[in-house]
Design an enzyme around this catalytic site. Structure first.
Site, mmCIF file in Angstrom:
data_model
loop_
_atom_site.group_PDB
_atom_site.id
_atom_site.type_symbol
_atom_site.label_atom_id
_atom_site.label_comp_id
_atom_site.label_asym_id
_atom_site.label_seq_id
_atom_site.Cartn_x
_atom_site.Cartn_y
_atom_site.Cartn_z
ATOM 1 N N SER A 1 0.832 -1.217 0.000
ATOM 2 C CA SER A 1 0.000 0.000 0.000
ATOM 3 C C SER A 1 0.862 1.261 0.000
ATOM 4 O O SER A 1 0.592 2.215 -0.724
ATOM 5 C CB SER A 1 -0.874 0.037 1.254
ATOM 6 O OG SER A 1 -1.902 -0.912 1.167
ATOM 7 N N ASP B 1 -8.343 -7.087 4.930
ATOM 8 C CA ASP B 1 -7.413 -7.969 4.205
ATOM 9 C C ASP B 1 -7.038 -9.212 5.010
ATOM 10 O O ASP B 1 -6.509 -10.170 4.454
ATOM 11 C CB ASP B 1 -6.142 -7.198 3.822
ATOM 12 C CG ASP B 1 -6.419 -6.206 2.699
ATOM 13 O OD1 ASP B 1 -7.454 -6.345 2.026
ATOM 14 O OD2 ASP B 1 -5.598 -5.292 2.499
ATOM 15 N N LYS C 1 -13.407 -8.498 -3.682
ATOM 16 C CA LYS C 1 -11.941 -8.400 -3.753
ATOM 17 C C LYS C 1 -11.440 -9.185 -4.972
ATOM 18 O O LYS C 1 -12.207 -9.462 -5.879
ATOM 19 C CB LYS C 1 -11.322 -8.911 -2.456
ATOM 20 C CG LYS C 1 -11.668 -8.041 -1.252
ATOM 21 C CD LYS C 1 -10.968 -6.704 -1.305
ATOM 22 C CE LYS C 1 -11.341 -5.818 -0.141
ATOM 23 N NZ LYS C 1 -10.776 -4.475 -0.264
#
Ligand code: S3P
Length: 437
Positions: free
Chosen positions: A20, A323, A350
């Site tokens: 990220s 996640d 997802k």
């Protein structure tokens, strides 16, 4: 990939750079005049997709191992072909925010999984800001016709999504005035706010006292100057090691220089509430992100702090664990009272439908699982059996079930395991380096 059961986990690991943060580092660097150096850039295929798209937009990218030099001279240029985001939803949604503010049009596309993912969540607000987005009924490919300057908006996120928040913050850099984004369904990861601040952008952040909602704002137009970034180890990659070590008695594992941003680390709190022995040391701030060392000891009886009833993950906690939920379901098979996950409908949107994939694989291993539209329930502790498992092409499913395979009786086989490279190409080598059989 064939995986045999493990006796325990022992040793030290240092993980590749956070995915990220790496996306954000190079996207923001691509908007900053001059040469930015990014150290410990993620080795993931997803972040390689972001680099490839930026090259196509005229950004000079030099990569030497895990260090990337991003050089920008002036502005982005119209790409000669479609921008291929591969499997990466982050690349597509974040880049869309930047493209909305350009004076050219570009098309974002991706693999079959990405082409089926919902994009209305970014299309609607970007159109409110004055860009035009042509999609396939809300799905990719997306043709983005930029507009300069964009109109600033005040927007309440209809889904708890850091990708949408990031998309709008990046678009806000190209707006004339104050773009404000409100999060009321859960405060998502704040790496973009931190990265923009690190590059000198004035970002305002206001959180309610009990931290159930948050507002961030940027007043555009914003000019950014090049800056160096060092990316911490990927916490999401760490969670697979943390879970395996916590669940295998006699384990002792140390993970160094890993990102510990509080918007990412709910998994530690949840495991601790199940009795896991986790210690955090050597914490510091690096490039505006908290970093530290995590030490885990295996417990003989996970869930010993529970009173025998199932723990329930729901509401904002589910959003903060998004996640990690497939992995947490695996953990739930090892706790006496089982585990319930609700309010996690987003999991179905997802890289694959992660609720369906988790339920099928857990059942293949002999666990008793009930499937809900927005989650699942594991009735009680199960003795997992080695089985033939499917990654469904999803990296987090492949890694979560590699952990399950370590806990099982008998060997397992994971089909399509090469997809771990989407976030963590070194996963199996790294795991083998600390597994004792
Ligand atoms: C990410 C945000 C989350 C997460 C994804 C990475 C990010 O997606 O699932 O793996 O880097 O902003 P959503 O924003 O869709 O929840």
């Amino acid at each position: 990939m064939k995986i045999s059961p493990a006796r325990r986990i022992k040793g030290k690991v240092r993980l590749p750079g956070d995915k990220s943060i790496s996306h954000r580092a190079v996207l923001v660097a691509a908007l900053a005049n001059g040469e930015s150096h990014v150290q410990n850039f993620s080795t993931s295929q997803d972040c390689a997709s972001t680099l490839a798209c930026l090259r196509e937009l005229g950004v000079s990218i030099e990569r030497k191992g895990n260090d990337v030099c991003v050089a920008v001279n002036g502005s982005l240029r119209a790409p000669a072909k479609s921008l291929d985001c591969g499997n990466s939803g982050s690349t597509m949604r974040m880049l869309a925010g930047i493209l909305a503010g350009q004076d050219f049009a570009a098309t974002l596309t991706g693999d079959n999984s990405l082409q089926s993912r919902p994009m209305k969540r970014i299309i609607e607000p970007l159109e409110m800001m004055g860009a035009r987005v042509v999609s396939q009924q809300g799905r990719p490919p997306l043709r983005i016709e930029g507009h300069r300057p964009l109109e600033p908006i005040t927007y309440e996120l209809p889904v708890a999504s850091a990708q949408v928040k990031t998309c709008l913050l990046l678009a806000g850099l190209f707006a004339n005035g104050r773009t404000e984004i409100r999060e009321t369904l859960g405060i998502t990861r704040d790496h973009t706010e931190r990265m923009l601040q690190w590059f000198g952008a004035p970002i305002e952040i206001v959180q309610t006292r009990e931290k159930r909602s948050s507002t961030c704002a940027v007043v555009g137009p914003v000019g950014l100057a090049a800056h160096g970034v060092r990316v911490p180890g990927d916490f999401s990659s760490a969670t697979f090691f943390i879970a395996a070590a916590a669940l295998l008695p006699g384990s002792e594992l140390e993970i160094e220089a890993v990102g510990l941003n509080p918007t990412r680390t709910q998994f530690l709190a949840t495991l601790r509430s199940l009795g896991a022995k986790i210690e955090i040391t050597a914490t510091r701030e690096d490039c505006n992100e908290p970093v530290g060392t995590v030490r885990i000891q295996g417990t003989d009886s996970p869930g010993e702090m529970q009173d025998g009833s199932a723990i329930t993950i729901e509401g904002q906690v589910a959003a903060r664990l998004i996640d990690e939920l497939p992995l947490l379901a695996v953990v739930g098979t090892q706790t006496p009272g089982g585990l319930v996950i609700r309010d996690a409908r987003e999991l179905r949107l997802k890289e694959t439908d992660r609720i369906a994939a988790t339920v099928k694989n857990l059942r293949a291993m002999g666990a008793q699982v009930e499937e809900y539209e927005d989650g699942l329930a594991i009735a009680r502790r199960a003795r997992l059996q080695g089985a033939r498992l499917d990654s469904y092409g999803d990296h987090r499913i492949a890694m979560a079930f590699s952990v399950a395979a370590l806990l099982a009786e008998g060997d397992s086989e994971i089909f399509g395991s090469e997809c771990v490279a989407i976030s963590f190409p070194e996963f199996f080598d790294c795991l083998e380096s600390v597994v004792e059989r």
